[in-house]
Design a protein around this motif. Sequence first.
Motif, short mmCIF file in Angstrom:
data_model
loop_
_atom_site.label_atom_id
_atom_site.label_comp_id
_atom_site.label_asym_id
_atom_site.label_seq_id
_atom_site.Cartn_x
_atom_site.Cartn_y
_atom_site.Cartn_z
N THR A 186 -2.07 6.74 5.67
CA THR A 186 -1.22 6.37 4.52
C THR A 186 -1.17 7.51 3.52
OG1 THR A 186 -3.12 5.21 3.58
CG2 THR A 186 -1.46 3.86 4.67
N ARG A 217 -6.51 5.03 6.12
CA ARG A 217 -6.34 5.65 4.79
C ARG A 217 -5.81 7.07 4.93
NH1 ARG A 217 -11.10 2.90 3.72
NH2 ARG A 217 -12.33 4.79 3.95
N PHE A 231 -11.21 -4.31 -4.78
CA PHE A 231 -10.19 -3.84 -3.83
C PHE A 231 -10.91 -3.11 -2.70
CE2 PHE A 231 -7.21 -0.89 -1.96
CZ PHE A 231 -6.08 -1.66 -1.81
N SER A 242 1.56 7.88 -4.12
CA SER A 242 0.16 7.64 -3.76
C SER A 242 0.04 6.21 -3.26
CB SER A 242 -0.76 7.78 -4.97
OG SER A 242 -0.59 9.02 -5.58
N SER A 243 -0.86 5.99 -2.32
CA SER A 243 -1.04 4.62 -1.81
C SER A 243 -1.87 3.80 -2.79
CB SER A 243 -1.75 4.67 -0.45
OG SER A 243 -3.11 5.01 -0.65
N LEU A 244 -1.83 2.50 -2.60
CA LEU A 244 -2.63 1.62 -3.45
C LEU A 244 -4.11 1.91 -3.27
CD1 LEU A 244 -2.94 -0.70 -5.45
CD2 LEU A 244 -2.65 -2.31 -3.55
N HIS A 245 -4.51 2.23 -2.05
CA HIS A 245 -5.91 2.60 -1.81
C HIS A 245 -6.29 3.77 -2.73
CE1 HIS A 245 -5.71 0.13 1.84
NE2 HIS A 245 -7.02 0.27 1.95
N ILE A 280 1.29 9.83 4.82
CA ILE A 280 2.66 9.32 4.65
C ILE A 280 3.12 9.53 3.21
CG2 ILE A 280 4.04 7.19 4.53
CD1 ILE A 280 2.51 6.22 7.00
N THR A 281 2.24 9.19 2.27
CA THR A 281 2.65 9.30 0.87
C THR A 281 2.80 10.77 0.46
OG1 THR A 281 0.32 9.01 0.28
CG2 THR A 281 1.75 7.09 0.09
N PRO A 317 2.82 0.44 -4.28
CA PRO A 317 1.42 0.43 -4.75
C PRO A 317 1.30 0.07 -6.23
CG PRO A 317 2.20 2.68 -4.39
CD PRO A 317 3.24 1.78 -3.84
N ASP A 353 0.82 -1.21 0.00
CA ASP A 353 0.00 0.00 0.00
C ASP A 353 0.86 1.26 0.00
OD1 ASP A 353 -2.42 1.29 -0.07
OD2 ASP A 353 -2.71 1.26 2.11
N SER A 354 1.84 1.31 0.90
CA SER A 354 2.62 2.53 1.03
C SER A 354 3.90 2.55 0.21
CB SER A 354 2.99 2.77 2.50
OG SER A 354 1.83 3.08 3.23
N PHE A 355 4.47 1.37 -0.04
CA PHE A 355 5.80 1.37 -0.66
C PHE A 355 5.84 0.80 -2.09
CE2 PHE A 355 6.70 1.72 3.85
CZ PHE A 355 7.67 2.71 3.87
N LEU A 405 -4.70 4.85 -5.50
CA LEU A 405 -4.61 4.50 -6.92
C LEU A 405 -5.81 3.67 -7.36
CD1 LEU A 405 -0.81 3.53 -7.25
CD2 LEU A 405 -1.92 5.66 -7.97
N ALA A 406 -6.20 2.72 -6.51
CA ALA A 406 -7.31 1.85 -6.88
C ALA A 406 -8.61 2.65 -6.97
CB ALA A 406 -7.45 0.72 -5.85
N PRO A 409 13.91 3.26 2.83
CA PRO A 409 12.93 3.09 1.75
C PRO A 409 12.03 4.31 1.65
CG PRO A 409 12.26 1.83 3.67
CD PRO A 409 13.57 2.48 4.02
N LYS A 410 11.61 4.63 0.46
CA LYS A 410 10.78 5.82 0.27
C LYS A 410 9.34 5.41 0.02
CE LYS A 410 12.17 10.19 -1.57
NZ LYS A 410 13.08 10.77 -2.51
N PRO A 411 8.40 6.00 0.75
CA PRO A 411 7.01 5.70 0.44
C PRO A 411 6.67 6.17 -0.97
CG PRO A 411 7.20 6.89 2.52
CD PRO A 411 8.53 6.96 1.85
N ALA A 412 5.68 5.53 -1.58
CA ALA A 412 5.27 5.92 -2.93
C ALA A 412 4.51 7.24 -2.88
CB ALA A 412 4.38 4.82 -3.52
#
Lengths: 281, 530, 234
Positions: free
Chosen positions: B467, B464, A51, B496-499, B470-471, A32, A28-30, B501-502, B491-494
Amino acid sequence: MSQLAGAPRRPYPPAPQRIYLMGTCLVDSFYPQAGMDAIQFFQQLGIEVIFPQAQTCCGQPAWNSGYEAEARAVARQQLRAFAEDIPVVVMMGSCTGMMHHEYPRLFAGEPEEQAACGLAKRTYEFSEFLIRILNVGFHDIGKTNLSGVDSPVIKVALHTSCSTRRGMGLAAEHQALVDRLPGVQRVEPERVTECCGFGGTFAVKQADISAAMAHDKAMAMAATGADLMTSADCGCLMNISGTMQLLEQQGQCQAMPVKHLATLVWEAAQSSRVVVQEGEA
Amino acid sequence: MSELRNQPEFIELTEVVDREEHEFADMAARHFKARAKMALENDTLRASFRGASDFLMAKRRSVFPDEEMLQALRDRGEAARQRSLQDLPDLLELLEQNLIANGIQVHWAETAQQANQIIHDIMVANNARSVVKGKSMVSEEIELNHYLEARGIECLESDMGEYLVQLAKEAPSHIVMPVIHKNKQQIARLMHTRATTPDGEAVPYSEDVDDLIGNARAILRQKFRQADVGISGVNMAIAETGTLLLVENEGNGRMSTTVPPVHIAITGIEKVVRSLSDVPELLTLLPRSATGQIITTYVNMISGPRKAEEPDGPEQVHLVLLDNGRSKMFNHPDLKPTLQCIRCGACMNHCPVYARIGGHAYGSTYPGPIGQVVTPQLDSSGGLGVHADMVNACSLNGACGEACPVRIPLPDLIRKLRAEANAPVTVQHDGKPHVNGSGSHRSLAESLIWQGWSQLHRHSALYRLTTTAITKGRVLMPSKLSPWTNTRVMPKPAASSLHQLAKKAGVPSSAADIKTAQTPDATDNREGKS
Amino acid sequence: MISAKSNILGRLRKGQSVQATAASRHELPTLPRLPKDQWKASFMELMSANHADIVETTEAGWQQALVSELGSRQIGNLVVASRAENLPLIEQLPRQLSGLTVTVFDQAVEAGADTAMRSTLFQQAEAGLSYASAALAETGSLALVTGPQEPRTLSLVPPLSIVVVRESTLLSGVAELFEHSFDKQQGQLLPTNLVLVSGPSKTADIQQTLAYGAHGPKSLLILWVNDLHAESVG
């Protein structure tokens, strides 16, 4: 195309029309994009992907640290998020192990016991789902330019996490999946079955020991001379690649880029024709 | 005094050996993390353990060529141990009855102190001044040598590894291969500077293993011949026949149990099996798992002292049955499988943590995964109050559980002990059995962190939000976060989170969200049945 | 300590209802044993791998084989037990080998005191002659049943252990040995000391390097008597 050795460890349903995707908190955070790559891949195969925005973390960090009540409270949220009787595909092996093996124990004697056992039964790791349930094949259609590497074949170092290998027993599925990708040559480091030293809070609580293990794994990984490293466990990826990068800065090895297995799969799907239930009559 | 001992080289080597002894004592006096750090920084030690682990893992693999057979054997090993444990109190009584019928005297000890006292009393009753010992981890557990030496009794270890460890004034670093932490050169120095030949001379310096063993053999033979008492461990006690079974390669076990007039065996109460038919499976697994041997050179089954018509053998045989916390393990619903252990050492041979820090870093008689599980549960150890750090020194990678010949779920037990160490007061007083020191490592700070973590991850909206923060805030992330970044790049957070992006891509969040429209060509790729 | 016993047993009885995690597996089928036609080959292979020397001989020829081995190994002092089978040897061996003393293990190795027998064993004896009750194929082992005719230290203290074993005693393995020879229901009791021997004594305690002759015999010589095929072997 590699043949898969060994009988499956548990019963598998036919390829479903619809799945849940459990991204996991680290993806999720690293990582995605790996989650999005998986979603796109499944959608391209005509599988409906759900999802749930309500998903968070499987609860493993607290469980492994001996905080059972705290883990249970978090796990309960996933029971709610993945409530319907739909297969759950998980982006990491260790979280799969948590949901598949530990949830029934975590909820033993609790009101949610039945729900937890139900979820455990329909939870699958990413490569497990692709190999055992979809049985995907990638037919080369002559567009091999995977990962933008300027070579017809790229060398990919595979790291299978301990929870995937021993917890879930999926080392063969991991290998099979990488081997089925066109234009990919799989390599594995020396002492392939040895832990990379991540182990969740272990990396913090016993930092010196963890660092020594990570050092050895990173050096072994670098020694493969691979073009990139892949895994389906992001804790290991961050641990190994973070160590490798620092060792590179110190001039001790040459680091390589890392990609989640799902990203490799999606990239392969761009340059090949993907078939489901390959080789079955 | 020989002239050898006055040579400058001898004095120089003596200093090296003394320094190593001092280093050991220094390490032993520290806490777990400091010991582990010292071990990690010692290249010689690291090389010894890495080499030994690789060697022992390869040897084990070579005697289990067939994976299916290995798993079938492990099923049987587990079943045999669980059968024995199921009837443990009855089997112990049956064992006692049959041992007595065979002329073997039985003693029960609840604590290490009682066991030491029992053994000392037997020695006093026999006017015994000297002991030669076969290998016994239980005697290490109760610190028997220390106890007897304090009472003026000479105790000599006769297992080659144990003998060398005793010469070095150290402790075993492995339960099967006690001197695994030293290389040939170190052992050559040790023998040269500290051993004395039967003629009272220093042993000539040699790094040749045959020489080293030959010299130790000559010294120890003399001791076997003269010792008043032989002390040994037990690998299995067979209840129906009243038999003590010992496995070994060197012959020192047979010597210790055969040559001196009195033999005292000591064992934990868990080592009993019902009948001879329980032996073959465990005997198949034990040496294969321990040293990769199909069988040890000797399997020594003792069912009594010498009879009147027999020309040799001890006149007395004693068995000391030790509890020291084992009956408490027996009552713990999750930790009971601890008692299945047959002490093969395969878990430590396969443990990546043990391979790096070695046995001494654990600071306990039993190192490695089984040591992490057994040690806090022994009455004599001080419990989790002393050993909680050791329980955290595990990445839960599962290599030990996979190697265990009797399927002890070691990672599960380690995790359970962590839960015990962190147990809140409500759990400590729930009326169920708990490990000594339960709750002793519950820190307010850590429990608050986990409670906060739990709150965050049980409320998805809050999760959410976090995160996303964080992003979004990734540029603000520190580039150093000790201890992770001491040896790793952060490590670097992305972005945007997958939540996020989805959601942005319109991926359905629930079954109800699914639109009927799908990608038009999506199903074209599917072949065969669906 | 009566109270220690009752306290321990009391705690254990309380815990008997606590189930171990995995379901107990009581009814697993027994594992297949080695087929009989492979027994001898397996025994020979494993024993040789464990550095035992094996001389195949016959019922009529084993004493002569013993003489020739003692001769070629220049053994000066052989200890034998006091048993009927040894009587002709005690008489004939010194005549056949001029430098050989045969000592009979017929007096007790007195406890504590360093008696003549003990000192012979530890200082003079160069070889001990034993008789195995059985040979085990799956592990390559000899079963020594100790007693008046087979002293415990005879196969342990002298640097060379010589063991006579007859092919007719070959069994699949330790499970069969126990069923075959030590069934308590049938009154077959274990000896005070049953020893399985699978080679000369050894150790790998120093840097995993194998060395033979740790504390027990440095060499193991097996005189394998082909008593099943006596007529076909010259």
